[in-house]
Design an enzyme around this catalytic site. Structure first.
Site, short mmCIF file in Angstrom:
data_model
loop_
_atom_site.label_atom_id
_atom_site.label_comp_id
_atom_site.label_asym_id
_atom_site.label_seq_id
_atom_site.Cartn_x
_atom_site.Cartn_y
_atom_site.Cartn_z
N SER A 119 -43.39 -36.66 1.03
CA SER A 119 -42.90 -37.51 2.03
C SER A 119 -43.43 -38.90 1.80
CB SER A 119 -43.29 -36.97 3.20
OG SER A 119 -42.84 -35.90 3.49
N HIS A 140 -36.58 -36.55 -2.25
CA HIS A 140 -36.70 -36.61 -0.87
C HIS A 140 -35.84 -35.94 0.07
CE1 HIS A 140 -38.89 -38.36 2.96
NE2 HIS A 140 -39.43 -37.28 2.65
N GLU A 152 -33.63 -39.15 -0.46
CA GLU A 152 -34.20 -40.20 -0.98
C GLU A 152 -34.31 -40.16 -2.51
OE1 GLU A 152 -36.78 -43.35 1.42
OE2 GLU A 152 -37.36 -41.30 1.77
N ASN A 190 -40.00 -42.84 5.62
CA ASN A 190 -41.38 -42.73 6.58
C ASN A 190 -42.11 -43.69 6.55
OD1 ASN A 190 -40.78 -39.75 7.11
ND2 ASN A 190 -41.43 -39.44 4.93
C1 LIG Z 1 -40.99 -36.41 7.39
C2 LIG Z 1 -40.22 -36.60 6.19
O1 LIG Z 1 -40.53 -36.71 5.12
C3 LIG Z 1 -38.73 -37.08 6.37
C4 LIG Z 1 -37.95 -36.34 7.56
O2 LIG Z 1 -37.39 -35.40 7.36
S1 LIG Z 1 -37.80 -37.26 8.82
C5 LIG Z 1 -37.01 -36.21 9.92
C6 LIG Z 1 -35.86 -36.37 9.85
N1 LIG Z 1 -35.08 -35.58 10.72
C7 LIG Z 1 -34.73 -36.02 12.22
O3 LIG Z 1 -34.95 -37.12 12.50
C8 LIG Z 1 -33.87 -35.00 12.80
C9 LIG Z 1 -33.73 -35.66 14.43
N2 LIG Z 1 -32.94 -34.68 15.33
C10 LIG Z 1 -31.61 -34.28 15.10
O4 LIG Z 1 -31.04 -34.99 14.19
C11 LIG Z 1 -31.05 -33.32 15.91
O5 LIG Z 1 -31.88 -32.98 16.99
C12 LIG Z 1 -31.10 -31.85 15.14
C13 LIG Z 1 -30.10 -32.14 14.00
C14 LIG Z 1 -32.32 -31.38 14.50
C15 LIG Z 1 -30.58 -30.67 16.08
O6 LIG Z 1 -29.50 -31.08 16.83
P1 LIG Z 1 -29.24 -31.03 18.48
O7 LIG Z 1 -27.83 -31.67 18.39
O8 LIG Z 1 -30.19 -31.17 19.14
O9 LIG Z 1 -28.86 -29.52 18.21
P2 LIG Z 1 -27.72 -28.77 17.86
O10 LIG Z 1 -26.62 -28.79 18.84
O11 LIG Z 1 -28.34 -27.10 18.09
O12 LIG Z 1 -27.57 -28.88 16.21
C16 LIG Z 1 -26.59 -29.72 15.76
C17 LIG Z 1 -26.08 -29.16 14.53
O13 LIG Z 1 -27.16 -29.09 13.59
C18 LIG Z 1 -27.20 -27.68 13.20
N3 LIG Z 1 -28.42 -27.17 12.97
C19 LIG Z 1 -29.57 -27.53 13.92
N4 LIG Z 1 -30.71 -27.25 13.49
C20 LIG Z 1 -30.52 -26.73 12.34
C21 LIG Z 1 -31.19 -25.93 11.32
N5 LIG Z 1 -32.79 -25.99 11.55
N6 LIG Z 1 -30.74 -25.57 10.43
C22 LIG Z 1 -29.40 -25.60 10.01
N7 LIG Z 1 -28.70 -26.20 10.87
C23 LIG Z 1 -29.14 -26.65 12.16
C24 LIG Z 1 -26.59 -26.86 14.51
O14 LIG Z 1 -26.01 -25.73 14.11
C25 LIG Z 1 -25.47 -27.88 15.00
O15 LIG Z 1 -24.40 -27.69 14.17
P3 LIG Z 1 -22.77 -28.29 14.64
O16 LIG Z 1 -22.83 -29.50 14.97
O17 LIG Z 1 -22.14 -28.18 13.37
O18 LIG Z 1 -22.36 -27.19 15.65
N1 LIG Z 2 -41.61 -31.49 7.57
C1 LIG Z 2 -40.87 -32.28 7.04
O1 LIG Z 2 -40.16 -32.66 8.00
C2 LIG Z 2 -40.53 -32.72 5.82
C3 LIG Z 2 -41.68 -32.53 4.78
N2 LIG Z 2 -41.51 -33.13 3.54
C4 LIG Z 2 -42.27 -32.73 2.50
O2 LIG Z 2 -42.00 -31.30 1.95
C5 LIG Z 2 -43.34 -30.71 1.72
C6 LIG Z 2 -43.11 -29.51 2.25
O3 LIG Z 2 -43.15 -29.59 3.60
P1 LIG Z 2 -43.07 -28.52 4.83
O4 LIG Z 2 -42.08 -27.71 4.17
O5 LIG Z 2 -42.76 -29.16 6.11
O6 LIG Z 2 -44.45 -27.69 4.68
P2 LIG Z 2 -44.88 -26.51 5.31
O7 LIG Z 2 -46.26 -26.50 5.51
O8 LIG Z 2 -43.73 -25.71 6.07
O9 LIG Z 2 -44.52 -25.66 3.68
C7 LIG Z 2 -45.19 -25.75 2.66
C8 LIG Z 2 -45.43 -24.28 2.04
O10 LIG Z 2 -46.13 -24.72 0.77
C9 LIG Z 2 -47.00 -23.66 0.49
N3 LIG Z 2 -48.03 -23.67 -0.58
C10 LIG Z 2 -49.12 -24.36 -0.46
N4 LIG Z 2 -49.64 -24.35 -1.56
C11 LIG Z 2 -48.85 -23.91 -2.39
C12 LIG Z 2 -48.93 -23.51 -4.09
N5 LIG Z 2 -50.04 -23.94 -4.64
N6 LIG Z 2 -47.89 -23.18 -4.56
C13 LIG Z 2 -46.79 -22.83 -3.89
N7 LIG Z 2 -46.76 -22.85 -2.43
C14 LIG Z 2 -47.70 -23.44 -1.99
C15 LIG Z 2 -47.65 -23.26 1.97
O11 LIG Z 2 -48.13 -21.81 1.93
P3 LIG Z 2 -49.19 -21.80 2.90
O12 LIG Z 2 -48.88 -22.16 4.30
O13 LIG Z 2 -49.87 -20.47 2.81
O14 LIG Z 2 -50.76 -23.11 2.49
C16 LIG Z 2 -46.32 -23.37 2.73
O15 LIG Z 2 -45.45 -22.06 2.77
C17 LIG Z 2 -44.47 -31.86 1.82
O16 LIG Z 2 -44.55 -32.43 0.57
C18 LIG Z 2 -43.95 -32.57 2.88
O17 LIG Z 2 -44.32 -34.09 2.84
C19 LIG Z 2 -40.61 -33.71 3.18
C20 LIG Z 2 -39.27 -34.01 4.20
C21 LIG Z 2 -39.63 -33.67 5.66
#
Ligand SMILES: CC(=O)CC(=O)SCCNC(=O)CCNC(=O)[C@H](O)C(C)(C)COP(=O)(O)OP(=O)(O)OC[C@H]1O[C@@H](n2cnc3c(N)ncnc32)[C@H](O)[C@@H]1OP(=O)(O)O
Ligand SMILES: NC(=O)C1=CN([C@@H]2O[C@H](COP(=O)(O)OP(=O)(O)OC[C@H]3O[C@@H](n4cnc5c(N)ncnc54)[C@H](OP(=O)(O)O)[C@@H]3O)[C@@H](O)[C@H]2O)C=CC1
Length: 291
Positions: A119, A140, A152, A190
């Site tokens: 991330s 990403h 990304e 992010n």
């Molecule tokens: C941290 C990082 O590195 C980067 C990141 O990822 S940052 C995070 C980016 N993500 C976001 O910002 C998500 C923001 N949230 C959302 O977009 C929405 O809340 C959400 C899509 C997660 C859920 O949507 P919602 O409208 O609240 O719920 P819901 O109606 O149940 O779901 C919408 C659709 O997504 C699907 N869905 C929801 N969660 C799901 C999941 N975990 N897996 C698969 N499908 C899923 C549902 O089946 C539904 O599909 P249809 O529209 O085709 O029926």
């Molecule tokens: N969460 C998010 O919304 C997003 C996350 N990411 C990125 O994706 C990556 C994973 O995140 P996320 O799935 O949320 O994290 P989780 O904590 O859900 O999953 C990470 C997994 O990796 C496992 N793990 C740790 N060390 C090792 C290893 N040496 N070999 C294999 N597996 C290992 C962990 O096991 P254990 O729990 O036993 O340590 C855990 O099951 C991170 O780099 C995160 O920044 C990217 C986009 C969105």
């Protein structure tokens, strides 16, 4: 070169989603996690994901079965070495990621492309510790992977054009859209999203609003699908803190200082939905704010 086989390292929320999407697009997928239980849980989630699509008539039941059969569990990480593409999606910790790439190194095929779903961490730095920085990229995905359209693509300083074009092709094949980002801390999504979430946590910390009022304000006031605190719980508070630390260390600007309340939640092991407690408590029927 054509990519047919894909190894996913880490079967957490991202690894499971990535494996689901790649198998559905026809790739042969190997899934590995250091925690065997996590792999089994991921397979269950993937199956549920396909069932959801079948029930909505978006996926043929036979295709769902075939996709599930394309996902194999790798017993040991090094089994993945010869695959065409490896996507590292383990915990957001540079030491863990480096260790994975170092373990894979002697087992890699000459053509294998290495990618990371990090991330925030520097792609150039992760690549430089491998034997193939030219065949290394940031790949990403967004959470939840089966729903979110964006990937990304982040080139390290040494990434070659062939690798970039191959991954662009893969993004098209899985039906998603790529956005290119330069290799700076936390890239595009992010860099913008996490300071917003961190600010929401400061807003809570300073008593400007409650968990509910902050999330309601942002959902109804700016049309975000989730409030920032709900989204932080969804991403994982450990992941949010790791990203803020990378921004703070990498850009050396106090505006990226992680909110002490975020640090406290992570120290408590309240990591959000995945541990059933974060800004909300998910143990009951409906999430309720924890403060
Ligand atoms: C941290 C990082 O590195 C980067 C990141 O990822 S940052 C995070 C980016 N993500 C976001 O910002 C998500 C923001 N949230 C959302 O977009 C929405 O809340 C959400 C899509 C997660 C859920 O949507 P919602 O409208 O609240 O719920 P819901 O109606 O149940 O779901 C919408 C659709 O997504 C699907 N869905 C929801 N969660 C799901 C999941 N975990 N897996 C698969 N499908 C899923 C549902 O089946 C539904 O599909 P249809 O529209 O085709 O029926
Ligand atoms: N969460 C998010 O919304 C997003 C996350 N990411 C990125 O994706 C990556 C994973 O995140 P996320 O799935 O949320 O994290 P989780 O904590 O859900 O999953 C990470 C997994 O990796 C496992 N793990 C740790 N060390 C090792 C290893 N040496 N070999 C294999 N597996 C290992 C962990 O096991 P254990 O729990 O036993 O340590 C855990 O099951 C991170 O780099 C995160 O920044 C990217 C986009 C969105």
């Amino acid at each position: 070169m054509e990519i047919r086989t894909v190894g996913v390292v880490g079967a957490g929320q991202m690894g499971a989603g990535i494996a689901q999407v790649f198998a559905q697009a026809g790739y042969e997928v190997s899934l590995f996690d250091i925690n065997a239980e996590q792999v089994q849980a991921a397979l269950g989630k993937i199956e549920e994901g396909y069932e959801r699509l079948v029930s909505k008539e978006r996926l043929d039941p036979a295709e769902a079965k075939a996709a599930m059969a394309r996902i194999k569990v790798a017993e040991v990480l090094t089994d993945m070495g010869p695959l065409d593409l490896i996507i590292e999606a383990a915990t957001e910790d540079e030491r863990i990621k480096n260790k994975i790439f170092a373990e894979l190194r002697p087992h890699l095929g000459p053509q294998t492309i290495l990618t990371t779903n990090t991330s925030s961490i520097s792609i150039t730095r992760l690549a430089s510790a491998t034997d193939r920085p030219e065949r290394f990229m940031g790949f990403h995905f967004m959470n939840p992977v089966p729903v979110m359209q964006l990937v990304e693509l982040i080139r390290g300083i040494a990434t070659d054009e062939e690798t970039f074009q191959l991954l662009k092709g893969v993004v098209e094949k899985i039906g998603k859209t790529a956005a290119n980002a330069e290799d700076f801390p936390a890239f595009i999504v992010n860099r913008i999203l996490l300071p917003m979430i961190n600010e929401a946590i400061y807003t809570l910390y300073e008593g400007v609003g409650t968990v509910e009022s902050i999330d309601t304000a942002m959902k109804l006031g700016t049309n975000h699908p989730m409030g920032p605190l709900e989204l932080a719980d969804f991403i994982g508070l450990d992941v949010c803190l790791a990203i803020m630390n990378v921004l703070h260390d990498g850009l050396a600007d106090t505006k990226y200082r992680p909110c002490p309340l975020l640090v406290k939640y992570v120290e408590a092991g309240w990591l959000g939905r995945k541990t059933k407690r974060g800004f909300y408590d998910y143990r009951g029927e409906k999430p309720v704010p924890t403060r």
